[in-house]
Each structure stands twice: as C-alpha cells, then as structure tokens.
Design an enzyme around this catalytic site. Structure first.
Site, PDB file in Angstrom:
ATOM      1  N   VAL A 289      20.952  19.643  31.937  1.00 11.41           N
ATOM      2  CA  VAL A 289      21.241  19.694  30.490  1.00 11.41           C
ATOM      3  C   VAL A 289      19.968  19.470  29.678  1.00 11.41           C
ATOM      4  CG1 VAL A 289      22.495  18.508  28.633  1.00 11.41           C
ATOM      5  CG2 VAL A 289      23.582  18.837  30.860  1.00 11.41           C
TER       6      VAL A 289
ATOM      7  N   GLU B 161      22.524   1.594  21.506  1.00  8.29           N
ATOM      8  CA  GLU B 161      23.500   2.711  21.450  1.00  8.29           C
ATOM      9  C   GLU B 161      24.875   2.240  21.956  1.00  8.29           C
ATOM     10  OE1 GLU B 161      21.994   6.500  23.127  1.00  8.29           O
ATOM     11  OE2 GLU B 161      23.657   6.376  24.539  1.00  8.29           O
TER      12      GLU B 161
ATOM     13  N   HIS C 258      16.884   1.235  23.441  1.00  4.82           N
ATOM     14  CA  HIS C 258      17.553   2.197  22.553  1.00  4.82           C
ATOM     15  C   HIS C 258      18.988   2.404  23.034  1.00  4.82           C
ATOM     16  CE1 HIS C 258      19.013   6.324  21.997  1.00  4.82           C
ATOM     17  NE2 HIS C 258      18.329   6.385  20.864  1.00  4.82           N
ATOM     18  N   ASN C 259      19.140   2.588  24.352  1.00  2.00           N
ATOM     19  CA  ASN C 259      20.478   2.825  24.885  1.00  2.00           C
ATOM     20  C   ASN C 259      21.345   1.568  24.814  1.00  2.00           C
ATOM     21  OD1 ASN C 259      19.433   5.318  25.458  1.00  2.00           O
ATOM     22  ND2 ASN C 259      20.333   5.452  27.477  1.00  2.00           N
TER      23      ASN C 259
ATOM     24  N   LYS D 289      13.184   2.926  25.705  1.00  4.15           N
ATOM     25  CA  LYS D 289      14.332   3.846  25.789  1.00  4.15           C
ATOM     26  C   LYS D 289      15.579   3.118  26.298  1.00  4.15           C
ATOM     27  CE  LYS D 289      17.128   7.112  25.613  1.00  4.15           C
ATOM     28  NZ  LYS D 289      17.660   7.965  26.609  1.00  4.15           N
TER      29      LYS D 289
ATOM     30  N   SER E 172      15.276  10.764  23.846  1.00  3.82           N
ATOM     31  CA  SER E 172      16.638  10.611  23.320  1.00  3.82           C
ATOM     32  C   SER E 172      16.982  11.741  22.373  1.00  3.82           C
ATOM     33  CB  SER E 172      16.819   9.280  22.594  1.00  3.82           C
ATOM     34  OG  SER E 172      18.133   9.233  22.073  1.00  3.82           O
TER      35      SER E 172
HETATM   36  N1  LIG Z   1      22.128  13.979  29.019  1.00  2.00           N
HETATM   37  C1  LIG Z   1      21.569  13.216  28.093  1.00  2.00           C
HETATM   38  O1  LIG Z   1      22.047  13.078  26.958  1.00  2.00           O
HETATM   39  C2  LIG Z   1      20.285  12.505  28.399  1.00  2.00           C
HETATM   40  C3  LIG Z   1      19.834  12.337  29.699  1.00  2.00           C
HETATM   41  N2  LIG Z   1      18.665  11.681  29.923  1.00  2.00           N
HETATM   42  C4  LIG Z   1      18.153  11.499  31.275  1.00  2.00           C
HETATM   43  O2  LIG Z   1      17.505  12.700  31.677  1.00  2.00           O
HETATM   44  C5  LIG Z   1      17.630  12.894  33.085  1.00  2.00           C
HETATM   45  C6  LIG Z   1      18.297  14.247  33.337  1.00  2.00           C
HETATM   46  O3  LIG Z   1      19.551  14.195  32.707  1.00  2.00           O
HETATM   47  P1  LIG Z   1      20.486  15.489  32.510  1.00  2.00           P
HETATM   48  O4  LIG Z   1      19.646  16.681  32.243  1.00  2.00           O
HETATM   49  O5  LIG Z   1      21.534  15.082  31.531  1.00  2.00           O
HETATM   50  O6  LIG Z   1      21.130  15.576  33.958  1.00  2.00           O
HETATM   51  P2  LIG Z   1      21.890  16.779  34.662  1.00  2.00           P
HETATM   52  O7  LIG Z   1      22.922  16.153  35.519  1.00  2.00           O
HETATM   53  O8  LIG Z   1      22.301  17.840  33.718  1.00  2.00           O
HETATM   54  O9  LIG Z   1      20.753  17.378  35.588  1.00  2.00           O
HETATM   55  C7  LIG Z   1      20.227  16.605  36.630  1.00  2.00           C
HETATM   56  C8  LIG Z   1      18.928  17.221  37.104  1.00  2.00           C
HETATM   57  O10 LIG Z   1      18.405  16.384  38.132  1.00  2.00           O
HETATM   58  C9  LIG Z   1      18.151  17.177  39.265  1.00  2.00           C
HETATM   59  N3  LIG Z   1      18.283  16.448  40.505  1.00  2.00           N
HETATM   60  C10 LIG Z   1      19.320  15.687  40.914  1.00  2.00           C
HETATM   61  N4  LIG Z   1      19.064  15.183  42.132  1.00  2.00           N
HETATM   62  C11 LIG Z   1      17.850  15.653  42.496  1.00  2.00           C
HETATM   63  C12 LIG Z   1      17.027  15.479  43.631  1.00  2.00           C
HETATM   64  N5  LIG Z   1      17.400  14.712  44.656  1.00  2.00           N
HETATM   65  N6  LIG Z   1      15.828  16.115  43.654  1.00  2.00           N
HETATM   66  C13 LIG Z   1      15.426  16.879  42.640  1.00  2.00           C
HETATM   67  N7  LIG Z   1      16.156  17.094  41.527  1.00  2.00           N
HETATM   68  C14 LIG Z   1      17.355  16.472  41.460  1.00  2.00           C
HETATM   69  C15 LIG Z   1      19.199  18.264  39.202  1.00  2.00           C
HETATM   70  O11 LIG Z   1      18.813  19.312  40.041  1.00  2.00           O
HETATM   71  P3  LIG Z   1      19.938  20.181  40.831  1.00  2.00           P
HETATM   72  O12 LIG Z   1      20.407  21.210  39.882  1.00  2.00           O
HETATM   73  O13 LIG Z   1      19.179  20.731  41.976  1.00  2.00           O
HETATM   74  O14 LIG Z   1      21.017  19.213  41.264  1.00  2.00           O
HETATM   75  C16 LIG Z   1      19.126  18.611  37.717  1.00  2.00           C
HETATM   76  O15 LIG Z   1      18.025  19.405  37.420  1.00  2.00           O
HETATM   77  C17 LIG Z   1      18.424  11.691  33.593  1.00  2.00           C
HETATM   78  O16 LIG Z   1      17.549  10.696  33.989  1.00  2.00           O
HETATM   79  C18 LIG Z   1      19.190  11.249  32.358  1.00  2.00           C
HETATM   80  O17 LIG Z   1      19.555   9.905  32.406  1.00  2.00           O
HETATM   81  C19 LIG Z   1      17.886  11.202  28.909  1.00  2.00           C
HETATM   82  C20 LIG Z   1      18.286  11.355  27.616  1.00  2.00           C
HETATM   83  C21 LIG Z   1      19.525  11.976  27.250  1.00  2.00           C
HETATM   84  O1  LIG Z   2      20.233   8.441  27.259  1.00  2.30           O
HETATM   85  C1  LIG Z   2      21.209   8.948  26.785  1.00  2.30           C
HETATM   86  C2  LIG Z   2      21.450   8.932  25.338  1.00  2.30           C
HETATM   87  O2  LIG Z   2      20.478   8.198  24.667  1.00  2.30           O
HETATM   88  C3  LIG Z   2      22.189   9.580  27.722  1.00  2.30           C
HETATM   89  O3  LIG Z   2      23.153  10.356  27.082  1.00  2.30           O
HETATM   90  C4  LIG Z   2      22.810   8.567  28.612  1.00  2.30           C
HETATM   91  O4  LIG Z   2      23.510   9.210  29.635  1.00  2.30           O
HETATM   92  C5  LIG Z   2      23.745   7.661  27.874  1.00  2.30           C
HETATM   93  O5  LIG Z   2      24.061   6.555  28.641  1.00  2.30           O
HETATM   94  P1  LIG Z   2      25.488   6.367  29.356  1.00  2.30           P
HETATM   95  O6  LIG Z   2      25.711   7.627  30.179  1.00  2.30           O
HETATM   96  O7  LIG Z   2      25.298   5.133  30.160  1.00  2.30           O
HETATM   97  O8  LIG Z   2      26.507   6.242  28.258  1.00  2.30           O
END
Ligand SMILES: NC(=O)C1=CN([C@@H]2O[C@H](COP(=O)(O)OP(=O)(O)OC[C@H]3O[C@@H](n4cnc5c(N)ncnc54)[C@H](OP(=O)(O)O)[C@@H]3O)[C@@H](O)[C@H]2O)C=CC1
Ligand SMILES: O=C(CO)[C@H](O)[C@H](O)COP(=O)(O)O
Length: 466
Positions: free
Chosen positions: A11, A188, A184-185, A181, A127
């Site tokens: 995502v 949140e 921040h969460n 960060k 974020s």
């Molecule tokens: N969603 C949100 O609102 C936010 C998320 N984050 C953080 O950003 C990061 C990514 O989140 P998000 O994009 O939502 O997650 P998704 O679940 O959408 O995507 C996860 C990503 O991690 C990869 N991945 C998982 N396991 C492995 C592995 N063993 N080796 C290599 N790649 C791997 C996946 O690859 P594959 O497709 O191969 O499984 C995919 O690209 C997380 O740390 C999350 O906490 C930070 C801010 C906001």
């Molecule tokens: O970092 C974030 C927002 O700032 C992500 O959306 C995070 O996944 C939110 O935390 P949780 O999944 O524990 O509610």
C-alpha cells in the site's frame, strides 16, 4: 540510472514510488513477490519515470551512486532479511532507508551494524496512510546528517506542505525518526480512542444516530477540533452499507486491531519513567475490545441501573467538544514530555517545535491544535511537558468543568471512557501538591523495609512498624 529505489510495493511503497516520480525523480522499484510488481507495472507505471525489476541485483545496479534504497516493507524480520540480501550488492557510502513502522531499538542496532560495513542508514517515520504516501506524507527522518544530506532533496520534495513549509525535517540522531513516528502513532491511538469515547456517549447517552453524530463531528471540524481524524470520522458516520443501506459504522465488529506502535509508546513511557497514562490506556481500549465474547456474556449478567439525571443534548454536546479538546491537549502534552525525555536520555537532540511543525500536514494526527502547541513550545524550550505555560493551564482550566461533567455523565450511564478519565486524573495528579504516595511509602517500609523520606527532616528512615 535512477535517483532512488523503492523496495516494497505494498500500500505505502507503490504510492511513495509514484509520489517521488511525480516530483521529477527517477525511481526503480522491486517487490519480493513478483505478482505485486506485475500489477504495479500493469496498473500504474504508464508515463512514469519508473523502472520495475524482478531481481534485486538489477534493481540495485539501476541506481545512481551513492545508491539510495528506500525499504517500505513489513517491519521486523523482513527488514533484517532484506538488509542481508542488499549488503553484498552495495558499495561503501550507499544508503539504506527504512520507512516502515520499525521498533526504534532495531533501528539503532541496524545502524551500528551497517556503519561497520561502511553503509549509511536512515530510519524514517512515514505517516499519512495510502493517500499521504501518494500526495505527500509527513516524514520524520533520523540518523546521521551525512546520510540525510544524500536524500534531503527527495524527501523534502515528496513530503506534504503547509504554510509553515515542507512536512519533513531532520528529526535527530540515531533512531530519533522511528521513535518520533512511534510516538506519533501513540498519540494517534489516544486521539482515536478519545473520539470513540465521545461517539459512544453520543450514541448511548444522547441516542444520536450515526448521521446525527456525523453532523456534530462536521461542525466540530470547523472549529478548534479541526483535524484529519475528525474529518474522516464525519465521513465514516455518513457512509452507508451498499447491501443494507444502514450506516456502515454500525455494522463493523467492535474489535480494534493494532500492529505494535501504540504498545511500544506505552512501554517507552514506563521505561523512561514519564507519565503517559492516556496513551497507555488507549492501547488497552483496543486490547479489551478484542474480548468480544467475554464482554457479550458479562453484559447479560450485570444489570445497568438506569440513570435519572436530566441531560440537555446541546449542553452535553458542547461539553463533549471541550472534553475532547482537553483530552487531546493532555495526550499531546504527555507525548511531548516523552519525546523530550527520550531525546535527553538517548541523545536524539530533537527540536520539539520542528517535529510539531512537520505534523501539521500529511500525517494522521494533523490537527489545528498543533499551532497552539507550537506557540507554547516556542515560548519556553525548557517547558518539557507544556504545563509550565500559563497558556496551557488556561486552556485546560477553561475546559475542566466540561471534562468533569462528561466523565460524570459517562459514569452515570456506564460508558467506559478510559482516555477521558486518565487525562483528567493525570491533570488532577499534576495539580496536586500532596498525593497519597506517603501511604504507599509507609506500606513499602512496613512489609519490605524499603525506607522512606520525611517532610519535616532530611534523611532516609525506616520504622519498626509493629
Ligand atoms: N499502511 C499505512 O497506513 C502505513 C504503514 N506504514 C508502515 O509501512 C510498512 C509497509 O506497510 P504497508 O505498505 O501498509 O504494508 P503492505 O502489507 O501493504 O505491504 C507489505 C510489504 O512488505 C513486503 N514484505 C512482507 N514480508 C516481506 C519479506 N519477508 N521480505 C521482503 N518484503 C516483504 C511485502 O512484499 P510481498 O508483496 O512480497 O509480500 C509488501 O511489499 C510497514 O512497516 C507499515 O507499518 C507506515 C505508515 C503508514
Ligand atoms: O502508521 C500508521 C499510521 O500512522 C499505520 O496506519 C499503522 O498501521 C497504524 O497503526 P495500527 O495498525 O497499530 O493501528
């Protein structure tokens, strides 16, 4: 050759890649599972200065030197694994950036590990969720200034903007970016819980419908409670389920998930000895929500006496607006105290006002209240928890009567208000010259000879209590 590589097309990663490309930088992308890459190529890459790769070697080779690789993958073991895959492919001076929600001690460990190999490492808090990633997130980079200098232009360009400037600044040394960060969460979680509490009071005490609550939230969003979370909440209240036509929120199971950052915030507050009870109980709000079956069973066993108090709808809504402002202010102040103490203990050298400034746009906790907080912090940099400011005290004093009425109404109607109660009790504790900790000390000395100090003379004392 491309300016930066994004590793991880989930995502966040795919939207960050597009965002960076839209700012005029060349981007390479790679994802562990090829299906995601194929989908990204098919759906998003047309007309973009982005190259997709299906093997890590080609991905790394496609990058300008010094190479900059932005990991946007699941935090924890996957980051360690990916680092091990990258190390043999990188040259001295190349940079790995971790943009995930990584535990800050892991960032410190990885930073030291990579430094020994001549590689640079940045822990960047990101974020803004999906739309922030695409249109401009708030970015909280931490690590060495040398590493930051390599990507300052890209990070600044891709971040959100407010009238105060870009929502990206160098946050501090070591794992400062991931600590901030995490905090921040933590805030949140607290803000989401306090909003759920006023929502609960409106639906259970005032018997308002989701649409009516949406109207209240929308009105509040026009005033001092203006925030991203308030805006999405009034939109949520109005959303109808496609199948049933009912408000979707009423059909969602009341079990709140979590991925760890709120819990780490609570742990950090205990580790550092900084009171952040409202951030702490916000995590427990989610934990307790998970025991649905148990709650269901007990709700049938304990009779809730009906309240005979007369409640004016408009008066309670006005009190709720104030109680939410009070709770949110307290949670920001608890978070700021924690940030200041972590900065002191871990040597982060965080400029709190700058952090608050980059939270004004792009991120999930962006809120009008941040302007007041920035004013208070700038007034006196040594005001570690904000409560040393007359501006802060008068803000809280003005809302104290509403806060008391709201928590009493909640008690009266059996509505749990974990964050509201702790915010009020935190302030009651902080404005109390004489806490009953004297009894605690006496008990400790009674059963364990732990000794105590006295108010009337210097020294350490122990009493034979019997
Ligand atoms: N969603 C949100 O609102 C936010 C998320 N984050 C953080 O950003 C990061 C990514 O989140 P998000 O994009 O939502 O997650 P998704 O679940 O959408 O995507 C996860 C990503 O991690 C990869 N991945 C998982 N396991 C492995 C592995 N063993 N080796 C290599 N790649 C791997 C996946 O690859 P594959 O497709 O191969 O499984 C995919 O690209 C997380 O740390 C999350 O906490 C930070 C801010 C906001
Ligand atoms: O970092 C974030 C927002 O700032 C992500 O959306 C995070 O996944 C939110 O935390 P949780 O999944 O524990 O509610």
């Amino acid at each position: 050759m491309k300016d930066i590589g994004i590793l991880g097309l989930g995502v966040m990663g795919r939207n960050l890649a597009l965002n960076i490309a839209h700012r005029g930088f060349g981007v390479s992308v790679y994802n562990y599972t090829p299906n995601e890459t194929e989908e990204f190529v098919a759906k998003h890459m047309q007309g973009e200065d982005i190259s997709a790769f299906y093997d890590v070697e080609s991905f790394v080779r496609s990058l300008k030197s010094p190479r900059k690789i932005f990991l946007m993958i699941m935090a924890g073991k996957p980051v360690d694994n990916m680092i091990e895959v990258l190390i043999p492919l990188l040259d001295r001076g190349d940079l790995i950036i971790d943009g995930g929600n990584t535990y800050y001690f892991d960032t410190d460990r990885r930073m030291r590990y990579l430094e020994d190999k001549g590689l640079l490492y940045l822990g960047v808090g990101v974020s803004g969720g999906e739309s922030g990633a695409l249109n401009g997130p708030s970015l909280m980079p931490g690590g060495s200034r040398e590493a930051y200098a390599l990507v300052e232009d890209i990070l600044t360009a891709m971040s959100a903007r407010t009238e105060a400037g870009p929502c990206c600044t160098y946050v501090g040394n070591g794992s400062a970016g991931h600590f901030v960060k995490m905090l921040h969460n933590g805030i949140e979680y607290g803000m989401m819980q306090s909003m759920s509490e006023v929502y609960d009071i409106m639906r259970n005490v005032l018997k308002l419908s989701a649409d009516e609550i949406g109207d209240v939230f929308e009105k509040w969003n026009e005033g001092d409670l203006n925030s991203y979370l308030m805006e999405i909440s009034y939109r949520i209240m109005r959303k109808k389920d496609d199948e049933t036509g009912k408000p979707l929120v009423d059909l969602i199971l009341d079990k709140a998930g979590q991925k760890g950052t709120g819990k780490w915030t609570a742990e950090a507050s205990l580790d550092l000895g900084v009171p952040a009870p409202s951030l702490y109980v916000a995590v427990y709000g989610r934990v307790m929500s998970f025991f649905k079956d148990e709650r269901q069973r007990l709700s049938e066993l304990v009779k809730k006496e009906p309240s005979d108090s007369v409640i004016s709808r408009d008066a309670l809504i006005s009190d709720l607006e104030n109680s939410l402002l009070f709770s949110n202010f307290v949670m920001y102040s608890q978070g700021i105290w924690l940030m200041n103490e972590a900065s002191r203990v871990y040597g982060f050298e965080i400029d709190t006002a700058e952090v608050l400034k980059i939270w004004k746009g792009g991120c999930i906790i962006r809120a009008r209240m941040l302007d007041l907080l920035i004013d208070i912090v700038r007034e006196d940099r040594d005001n570690f928890n904000l409560l040393g400011s007359e501006k802060a005290l008068s803000f809280l004093r003005d809302r104290l009567p509403s806060m008391r009425r709201v928590t009493m109404a909640a008690r009266d109607h059996y509505v749990p208000t974990l964050v509201h109660n702790t915010a009020l009790d935190y302030i009651f504790s902080m404005i109390e010259a004489d806490l009953p900790a004297n009894l605690t000390q006496a008990q400790r000395d009674f059963f364990g000879a732990h000794t105590y100090s006295r108010i009337d003379k210097e020294g350490i004392f122990h009493t034979k209590w019997e």
